[in-house]
Motif scaffolding. Sequence first.
Motif, PDB file in Angstrom:
ATOM      1  N   TYR A   8       0.843  -1.192   0.000  1.00 38.68           N
ATOM      2  CA  TYR A   8       0.000   0.000   0.000  1.00 38.68           C
ATOM      3  C   TYR A   8       0.878   1.242   0.000  1.00 38.68           C
ATOM      4  CZ  TYR A   8      -3.266  -3.577   1.414  1.00 38.68           C
ATOM      5  OH  TYR A   8      -4.004  -4.711   1.448  1.00 38.68           O
ATOM      6  N   CYS A   9       0.447   2.266  -0.738  1.00 31.95           N
ATOM      7  CA  CYS A   9       1.251   3.487  -0.816  1.00 31.95           C
ATOM      8  C   CYS A   9       0.723   4.595   0.087  1.00 31.95           C
ATOM      9  CB  CYS A   9       1.356   3.968  -2.261  1.00 31.95           C
ATOM     10  SG  CYS A   9      -0.211   4.397  -3.002  1.00 31.95           S
ATOM     11  N   SER A  10      -0.446   4.402   0.715  1.00 35.00           N
ATOM     12  CA  SER A  10      -0.973   5.427   1.618  1.00 35.00           C
ATOM     13  C   SER A  10      -2.056   4.836   2.522  1.00 35.00           C
ATOM     14  CB  SER A  10      -1.567   6.605   0.840  1.00 35.00           C
ATOM     15  OG  SER A  10      -2.821   6.252   0.294  1.00 35.00           O
ATOM     16  N   TRP A  11      -2.399   5.612   3.547  1.00 34.47           N
ATOM     17  CA  TRP A  11      -3.443   5.176   4.467  1.00 34.47           C
ATOM     18  C   TRP A  11      -4.786   5.057   3.757  1.00 34.47           C
ATOM     19  CZ3 TRP A  11      -7.827   7.991   5.360  1.00 34.47           C
ATOM     20  CH2 TRP A  11      -7.819   9.337   4.994  1.00 34.47           C
ATOM     21  N   ARG A  12      -4.986   5.840   2.717  1.00 32.92           N
ATOM     22  CA  ARG A  12      -6.271   5.812   2.014  1.00 32.92           C
ATOM     23  C   ARG A  12      -6.544   4.441   1.394  1.00 32.92           C
ATOM     24  NH1 ARG A  12      -4.178  10.853   1.318  1.00 32.92           N
ATOM     25  NH2 ARG A  12      -5.553  12.585   1.834  1.00 32.92           N
ATOM     26  N   LEU A  13      -5.515   3.844   0.817  1.00 35.14           N
ATOM     27  CA  LEU A  13      -5.696   2.520   0.214  1.00 35.14           C
ATOM     28  C   LEU A  13      -5.923   1.452   1.277  1.00 35.14           C
ATOM     29  CD1 LEU A  13      -3.077   2.637  -2.665  1.00 35.14           C
ATOM     30  CD2 LEU A  13      -5.556   2.908  -2.799  1.00 35.14           C
ATOM     31  N   ILE A  14      -5.292   1.623   2.428  1.00 39.88           N
ATOM     32  CA  ILE A  14      -5.522   0.684   3.535  1.00 39.88           C
ATOM     33  C   ILE A  14      -6.963   0.812   4.020  1.00 39.88           C
ATOM     34  CG2 ILE A  14      -4.890   0.135   5.916  1.00 39.88           C
ATOM     35  CD1 ILE A  14      -2.006   1.036   5.150  1.00 39.88           C
ATOM     36  N   GLN A  15      -7.445   2.041   4.134  1.00 41.90           N
ATOM     37  CA  GLN A  15      -8.826   2.257   4.553  1.00 41.90           C
ATOM     38  C   GLN A  15      -9.802   1.631   3.553  1.00 41.90           C
ATOM     39  OE1 GLN A  15     -10.478   6.236   4.352  1.00 41.90           O
ATOM     40  NE2 GLN A  15     -11.724   5.847   6.156  1.00 41.90           N
ATOM     41  N   ILE A  16      -9.553   1.825   2.281  1.00 41.10           N
ATOM     42  CA  ILE A  16     -10.428   1.237   1.253  1.00 41.10           C
ATOM     43  C   ILE A  16     -10.435  -0.279   1.373  1.00 41.10           C
ATOM     44  CG2 ILE A  16     -10.641   0.828  -1.233  1.00 41.10           C
ATOM     45  CD1 ILE A  16      -9.681   3.793  -1.575  1.00 41.10           C
ATOM     46  N   GLU A  17      -9.249  -0.861   1.545  1.00 43.10           N
ATOM     47  CA  GLU A  17      -9.158  -2.320   1.680  1.00 43.10           C
ATOM     48  C   GLU A  17      -9.962  -2.813   2.883  1.00 43.10           C
ATOM     49  OE1 GLU A  17      -8.187  -6.307   1.214  1.00 43.10           O
ATOM     50  OE2 GLU A  17      -7.868  -4.697  -0.226  1.00 43.10           O
ATOM     51  N   LEU A  18      -9.761  -2.178   4.023  1.00 43.39           N
ATOM     52  CA  LEU A  18     -10.447  -2.617   5.229  1.00 43.39           C
ATOM     53  C   LEU A  18     -11.944  -2.347   5.181  1.00 43.39           C
ATOM     54  CD1 LEU A  18      -7.878  -1.451   7.934  1.00 43.39           C
ATOM     55  CD2 LEU A  18      -8.368  -3.800   7.228  1.00 43.39           C
ATOM     56  N   ARG A  19     -12.289  -1.161   4.761  1.00 41.91           N
ATOM     57  CA  ARG A  19     -13.692  -0.747   4.818  1.00 41.91           C
ATOM     58  C   ARG A  19     -14.552  -1.389   3.739  1.00 41.91           C
ATOM     59  NH1 ARG A  19     -15.865   5.421   4.563  1.00 41.91           N
ATOM     60  NH2 ARG A  19     -17.975   4.982   5.233  1.00 41.91           N
ATOM     61  N   PHE A  20     -14.063  -1.371   2.517  1.00 41.32           N
ATOM     62  CA  PHE A  20     -14.908  -1.823   1.424  1.00 41.32           C
ATOM     63  C   PHE A  20     -14.618  -3.250   0.972  1.00 41.32           C
ATOM     64  CE2 PHE A  20     -14.755   2.837   1.075  1.00 41.32           C
ATOM     65  CZ  PHE A  20     -16.084   3.095   1.324  1.00 41.32           C
ATOM     66  N   MET A  21     -13.360  -3.635   0.986  1.00 38.84           N
ATOM     67  CA  MET A  21     -13.019  -4.972   0.518  1.00 38.84           C
ATOM     68  C   MET A  21     -13.214  -6.013   1.627  1.00 38.84           C
ATOM     69  SD  MET A  21     -12.417  -4.046  -2.495  1.00 38.84           S
ATOM     70  CE  MET A  21     -11.851  -5.514  -3.294  1.00 38.84           C
ATOM     71  N   GLN A  22     -12.871  -5.650   2.859  1.00 33.91           N
ATOM     72  CA  GLN A  22     -13.009  -6.583   3.977  1.00 33.91           C
ATOM     73  C   GLN A  22     -14.313  -6.378   4.753  1.00 33.91           C
ATOM     74  OE1 GLN A  22     -10.812  -9.047   4.343  1.00 33.91           O
ATOM     75  NE2 GLN A  22      -9.702  -8.214   2.593  1.00 33.91           N
ATOM     76  N   GLY A  23     -15.005  -5.286   4.485  1.00 38.65           N
ATOM     77  CA  GLY A  23     -16.300  -5.040   5.123  1.00 38.65           C
ATOM     78  C   GLY A  23     -16.229  -4.583   6.577  1.00 38.65           C
ATOM     79  N   ILE A  24     -15.128  -3.967   6.966  1.00 33.91           N
ATOM     80  CA  ILE A  24     -14.989  -3.479   8.345  1.00 33.91           C
ATOM     81  C   ILE A  24     -15.395  -2.009   8.371  1.00 33.91           C
ATOM     82  CG2 ILE A  24     -13.429  -3.180  10.302  1.00 33.91           C
ATOM     83  CD1 ILE A  24     -11.688  -5.414   9.093  1.00 33.91           C
TER      84      ILE A  24
END
Length: 101
Positions: A37-53
Amino acid sequence: MPVAQTSQTDHLDDRIKDRFSEWLRDLARHMARSGRYCSWRLIQIELRFMQGIREAASCFSDAAIRSELDALCREAQKRAGAALVLPAIAESARAPLQAGR
């Protein structure tokens, strides 16, 4: 529900939420260190939308954690880039190659 029991339940709920938030921040740090990941935004997208958290949205509301994650991402990206660069062949290693020609 008696008042004393309600406050105990609220306190327990707060502790559970705090522990979950800390777990989520630790997970985000781990993700940042992975180099994927290159930024916190991509981590947030992964957790929130891809993992459903859903709680990931509030986890990133603090500027300090965002800065920390961005720094971890940058450092991991640098390490990943450095690992991809092949080391130069030393002169002593080249000599046998050239002698075989």
